[in-house]
Design a protein around this motif. Structure first.
Motif, mmCIF file in Angstrom:
data_model
loop_
_atom_site.group_PDB
_atom_site.id
_atom_site.type_symbol
_atom_site.label_atom_id
_atom_site.label_comp_id
_atom_site.label_asym_id
_atom_site.label_seq_id
_atom_site.Cartn_x
_atom_site.Cartn_y
_atom_site.Cartn_z
ATOM 1 N N VAL A 127 40.387 44.230 22.116
ATOM 2 C CA VAL A 127 40.746 44.597 22.741
ATOM 3 C C VAL A 127 41.454 43.181 23.667
ATOM 4 N N VAL A 128 42.495 43.843 23.850
ATOM 5 C CA VAL A 128 43.216 42.522 24.722
ATOM 6 C C VAL A 128 42.606 42.245 25.980
ATOM 7 N N ARG A 129 41.753 40.872 26.309
ATOM 8 C CA ARG A 129 41.552 39.962 26.504
ATOM 9 C C ARG A 129 42.462 39.485 27.763
ATOM 10 N N ARG A 130 43.379 38.595 27.787
ATOM 11 C CA ARG A 130 43.946 37.311 28.108
ATOM 12 C C ARG A 130 44.682 38.729 29.404
ATOM 13 N N PHE A 131 44.883 40.301 29.950
ATOM 14 C CA PHE A 131 45.517 40.093 30.376
ATOM 15 C C PHE A 131 44.002 41.701 31.114
ATOM 16 N N VAL A 132 44.005 41.790 31.934
ATOM 17 C CA VAL A 132 42.912 42.758 32.739
ATOM 18 C C VAL A 132 43.648 43.566 33.988
ATOM 19 N N GLY A 133 43.034 44.949 34.077
ATOM 20 C CA GLY A 133 43.188 45.839 35.606
ATOM 21 C C GLY A 133 43.481 45.220 36.796
ATOM 22 N N HIS A 134 42.857 45.711 37.553
ATOM 23 C CA HIS A 134 43.061 45.208 39.023
ATOM 24 C C HIS A 134 42.910 46.204 39.993
ATOM 25 N N GLY A 135 42.394 45.376 41.634
ATOM 26 C CA GLY A 135 42.837 46.092 42.356
ATOM 27 C C GLY A 135 44.511 46.571 43.087
ATOM 28 N N VAL A 136 44.457 47.442 43.652
ATOM 29 C CA VAL A 136 46.109 47.991 43.702
ATOM 30 C C VAL A 136 45.729 48.864 44.963
ATOM 31 N N GLY A 137 47.190 48.006 46.050
ATOM 32 C CA GLY A 137 47.596 48.848 47.222
ATOM 33 C C GLY A 137 48.609 48.274 48.483
ATOM 34 N N ARG A 138 48.685 47.326 49.349
ATOM 35 C CA ARG A 138 49.675 47.500 50.062
ATOM 36 C C ARG A 138 50.328 45.991 48.624
ATOM 37 N N PHE A 139 49.885 45.706 47.692
ATOM 38 C CA PHE A 139 50.049 44.627 46.952
ATOM 39 C C PHE A 139 49.220 44.743 45.515
ATOM 40 N N LEU A 140 51.028 44.368 44.272
ATOM 41 C CA LEU A 140 50.532 45.282 42.964
ATOM 42 C C LEU A 140 49.559 44.256 42.983
ATOM 43 N N HIS A 141 49.260 43.018 42.882
ATOM 44 C CA HIS A 141 47.779 42.596 41.915
ATOM 45 C C HIS A 141 46.835 42.374 43.243
ATOM 46 N N GLU A 142 45.250 43.268 43.349
ATOM 47 C CA GLU A 142 44.373 42.777 44.927
ATOM 48 C C GLU A 142 43.317 42.359 43.761
ATOM 49 N N ASP A 143 42.195 42.342 44.946
ATOM 50 C CA ASP A 143 41.278 41.769 44.238
ATOM 51 C C ASP A 143 40.101 43.234 44.373
ATOM 52 N N PRO A 144 39.616 43.895 43.005
ATOM 53 C CA PRO A 144 38.934 42.701 41.683
ATOM 54 C C PRO A 144 39.487 42.949 40.764
ATOM 55 N N GLN A 145 39.402 41.800 39.706
ATOM 56 C CA GLN A 145 39.988 41.698 37.985
ATOM 57 C C GLN A 145 38.728 43.083 37.600
ATOM 58 N N VAL A 146 39.714 44.583 36.582
ATOM 59 C CA VAL A 146 39.200 44.771 36.210
ATOM 60 C C VAL A 146 39.365 44.292 34.791
ATOM 61 N N PRO A 147 38.260 43.533 34.102
ATOM 62 C CA PRO A 147 38.783 42.737 32.420
ATOM 63 C C PRO A 147 38.379 44.488 31.920
ATOM 64 N N ASN A 148 38.679 44.810 30.577
ATOM 65 C CA ASN A 148 39.111 45.642 29.642
ATOM 66 C C ASN A 148 37.599 45.386 28.288
ATOM 67 N N TYR A 149 36.090 44.490 28.618
ATOM 68 C CA TYR A 149 35.064 44.378 28.403
ATOM 69 C C TYR A 149 34.240 43.549 29.381
ATOM 70 N N GLY A 150 32.778 43.644 28.920
ATOM 71 C CA GLY A 150 32.361 43.175 30.471
ATOM 72 C C GLY A 150 31.306 43.788 29.800
ATOM 73 N N GLU A 151 29.702 43.752 30.661
ATOM 74 C CA GLU A 151 28.902 43.628 30.384
ATOM 75 C C GLU A 151 28.150 45.170 31.372
ATOM 76 N N ALA A 152 28.016 46.387 31.230
ATOM 77 C CA ALA A 152 27.304 46.686 31.834
ATOM 78 C C ALA A 152 26.575 46.706 32.729
ATOM 79 N N GLY A 153 26.329 47.197 34.348
ATOM 80 C CA GLY A 153 25.685 46.936 35.418
ATOM 81 C C GLY A 153 26.080 45.377 35.951
#
Length: 215
Positions: A127-153
């Motif tokens: 699972v690539v960790r260096r690049f992650v998902g993101h918020g999106v709206g009026r700008f391409l990359h907004e908060d929050p970052q959305v990693p493809n790894y992590g701890e539930a909760g």
């Protein structure tokens, strides 16, 4: 066909629907789509590279309409890909939907990453960790970052009204990634294949609503 041909087709069709390509000029990116082949993970610059039988290509596309942005990616085979490549693409897409299923109001960002990671890693994928998902709206990359790894909760609370992109990138081998000298193209550190899928979704009171899915 070349990756540049695909870019021209995408640019034309985005504009035909009354939108504009979001990626052109974003932090200097020169094209309407990212076109990444085989060991290229993401952010490949379309150009003269000729697609060959058995390649897998990742196309990441952004479109802006009425001031709002949609962002999505898909991996497809050129002709007949190997069984290993097909399984990688299928697992990456399935991990995306595992992440989407976890994007429930009241859950947290960590639940999404844990779902993607929990699907992919037991099957042997990096699972690539260096690049992650993101918020999106009026700008391409907004908060929050959305990693493809992590701890539930853990992480930011998901609330109705949020709009995010989930985009797992899975490698056949190591999850490590290297940026090439063009400062854009990202490749696997060991030269193995990579796949990438992405959807934009809204968090609603009734759960996640995918905004970039075919009707």
């Amino acid at each position: 066909m070349t990756t540049g041909d695909l870019n021209r087709i995408a640019d034309k069709n985005i504009r035909r629907h009354g939108a504009v390509p979001t990626f052109i000029g974003y932090q200097g990116f020169p094209a309407a789509i990212c076109a990444s082949v085989n060991e290229e993970i993401v952010h490949g610059i379309p150009g003269k590279r000729v697609l060959k039988e058995g390649d897998i290509i990742k196309m990441d596309v952004g479109a802006t309409i009425d001031g709002f942005i949609g962002d999505a990616a898909i991996s497809v085979a050129v002709g007949e890909a190997s069984i290993v490549a097909q399984q990688l693409m299928a697992a990456t897409e399935a991990s995306l939907y595992a992440g989407i299923a976890a994007a429930q109001p009241g859950n947290r960002i960590g639940d999404i990453g844990a779902a993607v990671q929990g699907f992919a890693e037991p099957r042997g994928y990096g699972v690539v960790r260096r690049f992650v998902g993101h918020g999106v709206g009026r700008f391409l990359h907004e908060d929050p970052q959305v990693p493809n790894y992590g701890e539930a909760g853990k992480g930011q609370l998901l609330r109705p009204g949020m709009c995010i992109c989930i985009e797992p990138m899975l490698n056949l081998g190591t999850p490590e990634a290297i940026i090439l000298e063009d400062d854009w193209t990202v490749v696997t550190a060991d030269g193995e294949l990579s796949a990438h899928f992405e959807h934009t979704l809204a968090i609603t009171e009734n759960g996640p609503k995918i905004l970039t899915v075919h009707d």
